[in-house]
Design a protein around this motif. Structure first.
Motif, PDB file in Angstrom:
ATOM      1  N   SER A 128      63.138  -7.148 130.912  1.00 41.97           N
ATOM      2  CA  SER A 128      63.636  -7.936 132.029  1.00 41.97           C
ATOM      3  C   SER A 128      62.766  -9.177 132.211  1.00 41.97           C
ATOM      4  CB  SER A 128      63.609  -7.103 133.312  1.00 41.97           C
ATOM      5  OG  SER A 128      62.268  -6.799 133.667  1.00 41.97           O
ATOM      6  N   GLU A 129      63.197 -10.087 133.115  1.00 42.86           N
ATOM      7  CA  GLU A 129      62.380 -11.253 133.421  1.00 42.86           C
ATOM      8  C   GLU A 129      61.054 -10.835 134.042  1.00 42.86           C
ATOM      9  OE1 GLU A 129      64.383 -14.176 135.713  1.00 42.86           O
ATOM     10  OE2 GLU A 129      66.046 -14.416 134.312  1.00 42.86           O
ATOM     11  N   ARG A 130      61.074  -9.764 134.813  1.00 46.66           N
ATOM     12  CA  ARG A 130      59.829  -9.265 135.409  1.00 46.66           C
ATOM     13  C   ARG A 130      58.868  -8.822 134.323  1.00 46.66           C
ATOM     14  NH1 ARG A 130      60.503  -4.742 137.635  1.00 46.66           N
ATOM     15  NH2 ARG A 130      62.514  -4.321 136.662  1.00 46.66           N
ATOM     16  N   SER A 131      59.387  -8.146 133.311  1.00 42.67           N
ATOM     17  CA  SER A 131      58.537  -7.706 132.214  1.00 42.67           C
ATOM     18  C   SER A 131      58.029  -8.882 131.393  1.00 42.67           C
ATOM     19  CB  SER A 131      59.304  -6.741 131.304  1.00 42.67           C
ATOM     20  OG  SER A 131      59.474  -5.480 131.917  1.00 42.67           O
ATOM     21  N   ASP A 132      58.818  -9.949 131.302  1.00 39.49           N
ATOM     22  CA  ASP A 132      58.380 -11.127 130.561  1.00 39.49           C
ATOM     23  C   ASP A 132      57.161 -11.747 131.218  1.00 39.49           C
ATOM     24  OD1 ASP A 132      58.886 -13.142 128.417  1.00 39.49           O
ATOM     25  OD2 ASP A 132      59.092 -14.459 130.150  1.00 39.49           O
ATOM     26  N   ARG A 133      57.128 -11.749 132.546  1.00 38.33           N
ATOM     27  CA  ARG A 133      55.955 -12.255 133.256  1.00 38.33           C
ATOM     28  C   ARG A 133      54.730 -11.417 132.919  1.00 38.33           C
ATOM     29  NH1 ARG A 133      56.422 -13.320 139.625  1.00 38.33           N
ATOM     30  NH2 ARG A 133      57.948 -14.771 138.760  1.00 38.33           N
ATOM     31  N   ALA A 134      54.917 -10.104 132.901  1.00 47.86           N
ATOM     32  CA  ALA A 134      53.809  -9.217 132.550  1.00 47.86           C
ATOM     33  C   ALA A 134      53.373  -9.423 131.108  1.00 47.86           C
ATOM     34  CB  ALA A 134      54.220  -7.763 132.779  1.00 47.86           C
ATOM     35  N   LEU A 135      54.346  -9.661 130.226  1.00 47.77           N
ATOM     36  CA  LEU A 135      54.025  -9.894 128.813  1.00 47.77           C
ATOM     37  C   LEU A 135      53.137 -11.112 128.644  1.00 47.77           C
ATOM     38  CD1 LEU A 135      54.422  -9.468 125.758  1.00 47.77           C
ATOM     39  CD2 LEU A 135      56.536 -10.803 125.941  1.00 47.77           C
ATOM     40  N   ARG A 136      53.455 -12.204 129.337  1.00 50.59           N
ATOM     41  CA  ARG A 136      52.643 -13.412 129.193  1.00 50.59           C
ATOM     42  C   ARG A 136      51.241 -13.198 129.740  1.00 50.59           C
ATOM     43  NH1 ARG A 136      54.316 -14.811 125.138  1.00 50.59           N
ATOM     44  NH2 ARG A 136      52.629 -16.312 125.306  1.00 50.59           N
ATOM     45  N   MET A 175      49.514  -4.947 137.941  1.00 53.80           N
ATOM     46  CA  MET A 175      50.873  -5.367 138.262  1.00 53.80           C
ATOM     47  C   MET A 175      50.880  -6.891 138.291  1.00 53.80           C
ATOM     48  SD  MET A 175      53.386  -4.494 141.490  1.00 53.80           S
ATOM     49  CE  MET A 175      53.906  -2.904 140.842  1.00 53.80           C
ATOM     50  N   ALA A 176      51.602  -7.488 137.336  1.00 57.98           N
ATOM     51  CA  ALA A 176      51.600  -8.939 137.170  1.00 57.98           C
ATOM     52  C   ALA A 176      52.654  -9.560 138.069  1.00 57.98           C
ATOM     53  CB  ALA A 176      51.848  -9.294 135.707  1.00 57.98           C
ATOM     54  N   ASN A 177      52.246  -9.989 139.253  1.00 54.19           N
ATOM     55  CA  ASN A 177      53.151 -10.589 140.219  1.00 54.19           C
ATOM     56  C   ASN A 177      53.185 -12.111 140.124  1.00 54.19           C
ATOM     57  OD1 ASN A 177      53.920  -8.140 141.625  1.00 54.19           O
ATOM     58  ND2 ASN A 177      51.871  -8.128 142.510  1.00 54.19           N
ATOM     59  N   LEU A 193      52.060 -11.420 146.368  1.00 55.82           N
ATOM     60  CA  LEU A 193      52.708 -12.387 145.485  1.00 55.82           C
ATOM     61  C   LEU A 193      51.795 -12.784 144.334  1.00 55.82           C
ATOM     62  CD1 LEU A 193      54.398 -14.669 148.168  1.00 55.82           C
ATOM     63  CD2 LEU A 193      55.375 -12.727 146.929  1.00 55.82           C
ATOM     64  N   VAL A 194      50.587 -12.231 144.320  1.00 50.99           N
ATOM     65  CA  VAL A 194      49.637 -12.489 143.231  1.00 50.99           C
ATOM     66  C   VAL A 194      49.402 -11.186 142.475  1.00 50.99           C
ATOM     67  CG1 VAL A 194      48.529 -14.367 144.487  1.00 50.99           C
ATOM     68  CG2 VAL A 194      47.626 -12.043 144.706  1.00 50.99           C
ATOM     69  N   ASP A 195      48.709 -11.273 141.367  1.00 51.11           N
ATOM     70  CA  ASP A 195      48.451 -10.091 140.543  1.00 51.11           C
ATOM     71  C   ASP A 195      47.580  -9.092 141.302  1.00 51.11           C
ATOM     72  OD1 ASP A 195      49.843 -11.442 138.634  1.00 51.11           O
ATOM     73  OD2 ASP A 195      48.126 -11.891 137.357  1.00 51.11           O
ATOM     74  N   VAL A 196      47.849  -7.813 141.068  1.00 50.57           N
ATOM     75  CA  VAL A 196      47.075  -6.737 141.692  1.00 50.57           C
ATOM     76  C   VAL A 196      46.630  -5.768 140.609  1.00 50.57           C
ATOM     77  CG1 VAL A 196      47.047  -4.870 143.387  1.00 50.57           C
ATOM     78  CG2 VAL A 196      48.416  -6.918 143.831  1.00 50.57           C
ATOM     79  N   LEU A 197      45.331  -5.493 140.568  1.00 51.67           N
ATOM     80  CA  LEU A 197      44.762  -4.555 139.607  1.00 51.67           C
ATOM     81  C   LEU A 197      44.243  -3.336 140.354  1.00 51.67           C
ATOM     82  CD1 LEU A 197      43.824  -3.886 136.692  1.00 51.67           C
ATOM     83  CD2 LEU A 197      41.691  -5.077 137.223  1.00 51.67           C
ATOM     84  N   VAL A 198      44.769  -2.168 140.028  1.00 56.21           N
ATOM     85  CA  VAL A 198      44.334  -0.919 140.655  1.00 56.21           C
ATOM     86  C   VAL A 198      43.454  -0.179 139.661  1.00 56.21           C
ATOM     87  CG1 VAL A 198      45.055   1.238 141.740  1.00 56.21           C
ATOM     88  CG2 VAL A 198      46.451  -0.820 142.011  1.00 56.21           C
ATOM     89  N   VAL A 199      42.218   0.100 140.065  1.00 53.91           N
ATOM     90  CA  VAL A 199      41.220   0.653 139.151  1.00 53.91           C
ATOM     91  C   VAL A 199      40.784   2.035 139.621  1.00 53.91           C
ATOM     92  CG1 VAL A 199      39.003   0.284 138.011  1.00 53.91           C
ATOM     93  CG2 VAL A 199      40.390  -1.684 138.727  1.00 53.91           C
ATOM     94  N   PRO A 200      41.052   3.080 138.816  1.00 51.23           N
ATOM     95  CA  PRO A 200      40.517   4.398 139.159  1.00 51.23           C
ATOM     96  C   PRO A 200      39.069   4.499 138.707  1.00 51.23           C
ATOM     97  CG  PRO A 200      41.783   4.550 137.141  1.00 51.23           C
ATOM     98  CD  PRO A 200      41.886   3.114 137.612  1.00 51.23           C
ATOM     99  N   PRO A 201      38.255   5.292 139.386  1.00 49.69           N
ATOM    100  CA  PRO A 201      36.891   5.522 138.893  1.00 49.69           C
ATOM    101  C   PRO A 201      36.953   6.196 137.535  1.00 49.69           C
ATOM    102  CG  PRO A 201      37.144   6.311 141.154  1.00 49.69           C
ATOM    103  CD  PRO A 201      38.519   6.023 140.630  1.00 49.69           C
ATOM    104  N   PRO A 202      35.888   6.102 136.735  1.00 47.44           N
ATOM    105  CA  PRO A 202      35.878   6.781 135.438  1.00 47.44           C
ATOM    106  C   PRO A 202      36.052   8.285 135.620  1.00 47.44           C
ATOM    107  CG  PRO A 202      34.046   5.234 135.629  1.00 47.44           C
ATOM    108  CD  PRO A 202      34.660   5.339 136.979  1.00 47.44           C
ATOM    109  N   ALA A 203      36.672   8.922 134.618  1.00 41.58           N
ATOM    110  CA  ALA A 203      36.834  10.366 134.658  1.00 41.58           C
ATOM    111  C   ALA A 203      35.473  11.038 134.613  1.00 41.58           C
ATOM    112  CB  ALA A 203      37.686  10.840 133.487  1.00 41.58           C
ATOM    113  N   PRO A 204      35.273  12.152 135.325  1.00 40.45           N
ATOM    114  CA  PRO A 204      34.005  12.864 135.298  1.00 40.45           C
ATOM    115  C   PRO A 204      33.646  13.297 133.878  1.00 40.45           C
ATOM    116  CG  PRO A 204      35.416  13.705 137.044  1.00 40.45           C
ATOM    117  CD  PRO A 204      36.266  12.819 136.205  1.00 40.45           C
ATOM    118  N   GLN A 205      32.388  13.166 133.550  1.00 38.74           N
ATOM    119  CA  GLN A 205      31.925  13.579 132.227  1.00 38.74           C
ATOM    120  C   GLN A 205      31.939  15.094 132.120  1.00 38.74           C
ATOM    121  OE1 GLN A 205      31.184  11.590 129.637  1.00 38.74           O
ATOM    122  NE2 GLN A 205      31.683   9.761 130.848  1.00 38.74           N
TER     123      GLN A 205
END
Length: 289
Positions: free
Chosen positions: A11-19, A130-132, A275-287
């Motif tokens: 989709s056009e939404r995916s094209d934005r994410a692709l770029r 999420m590439a907004n 309306l801008v990009d959002v990055l959601v970061v989980p903490p590293p998995a427990p060793q």
């Protein structure tokens, strides 16, 4: 960063994410894996027909990225439930970052909760972008958010390990609470007492944030604190607009004002409205021991 996975539905939404994914791959030298999930809960002939079409589209996209953009690129088709297929592909590929397009925005209701995007972000083991915003170039100003918890600290360190946003300005936001102003008797406090109390709470929050940044190696970032007078998501979006941030970074696990029910109310509201990009970061998995 070695592997970026882009989930596309063409989709056009995916094209934005692709770029955006292509910009990141070029900047970091990472390989880009293009994944399309074919919903297999349909008649077999439909699944096979869509798989064939997707294979041709992915081939053309991969060819363009390799030959015109100079990006190492591979493609994959997964037959599964869209949410499960994306999550499985990211795990199997060992993706360092998963990039998805913005969800469809509805005028009359927020349709984010319960979507494939929400389910992927809530459960993914790797950071999800999420590439907004328009992918016209590198990010210029990053807004990182924290509730000062250990989980948030680990998530910010994980973000640093991605080595994205080089050269961009960085601001770290902490939303603090002023509990006395939420009490039933708060209305009886004299105006000067309210002001003094709020100044004290703001100064205390700023001090805690400064100490936190020193412990996480972010001393060079600009600290800002905001009182949680409005819902936390509104404070995050308001701060982003004020400083002109084009990337918001949230932790997917935490406690307190900023992270309460993260990917419940707070992150869902940010992701649904930003309306801008959002990055959601989980903490590293427990060793594992």
């Amino acid at each position: 960063m070695r592997m970026i996975l882009l989930a596309t539905d063409f989709s056009e939404r995916s094209d934005r994410a692709l770029r955006r994914a292509a910009l990141l791959a070029r900047a970091t030298g990472a390989e880009l894996l293009l994944v399309h999930v074919v919903d297999d809960d349909r008649p077999r002939r439909i699944v096979e027909h869509e798989t064939g079409d997707a294979r041709r589209l992915l081939h053309d996209l991969g060819h363009s990225l390799r030959n015109h953009d100079g990006i190492r690129c591979s493609t994959s088709i997964v037959q599964a439930d869209p949410f499960a297929g994306i999550a499985r592909a990211a795990t199997e590929a060992g993706a360092d970052l998963l990039v998805i397009g913005p969800h469809r925005r509805h005028l009359l209701r927020d349709a984010f909760a319960g979507t494939t995007a929400e389910r992927v972000i809530r459960t993914a083991a790797c950071p999800v972008l999420m590439a907004n915003g328009p992918p016209v170039g590198p990010w210029r100003h990053l807004l990182l958010t924290t509730d000062l918890s250990d989980a948030s600290c680990a998530a910010l360190r994980r973000f640093a390990d991605l080595k994205v946003g080089a050269g961009a300005a960085r601001t770290v936001l902490h939303v603090f609470d002023a509990p006395a102003l939420r009490l039933a008797m708060a209305g009886t406090l004299p105006e000067d007492a309210r002001g003094t109390y709020l100044d004290d709470q703001r100064a205390e929050a700023a001090g805690r944030l400064t100490e936190f940044l020193a412990s996480t190696g972010l001393s060079d970032a600009a600290p800002i604190v905001r009182r949680s007078g409005a819902p936390p998501a509104h404070e995050i979006l308001g701060a982003a607009e004020e400083i002109g941030a084009d990337l918001l970074i949230l932790s997917s696990v935490g406690k307190g004002t900023l992270a309460r029910a993260i990917l419940g109310s707070v992150a869902a509201q940010v992701l649904a409205s930003a309306l801008v990009d959002v990055l959601v970061v989980p903490p590293p998995a427990p060793q594992k021991e």
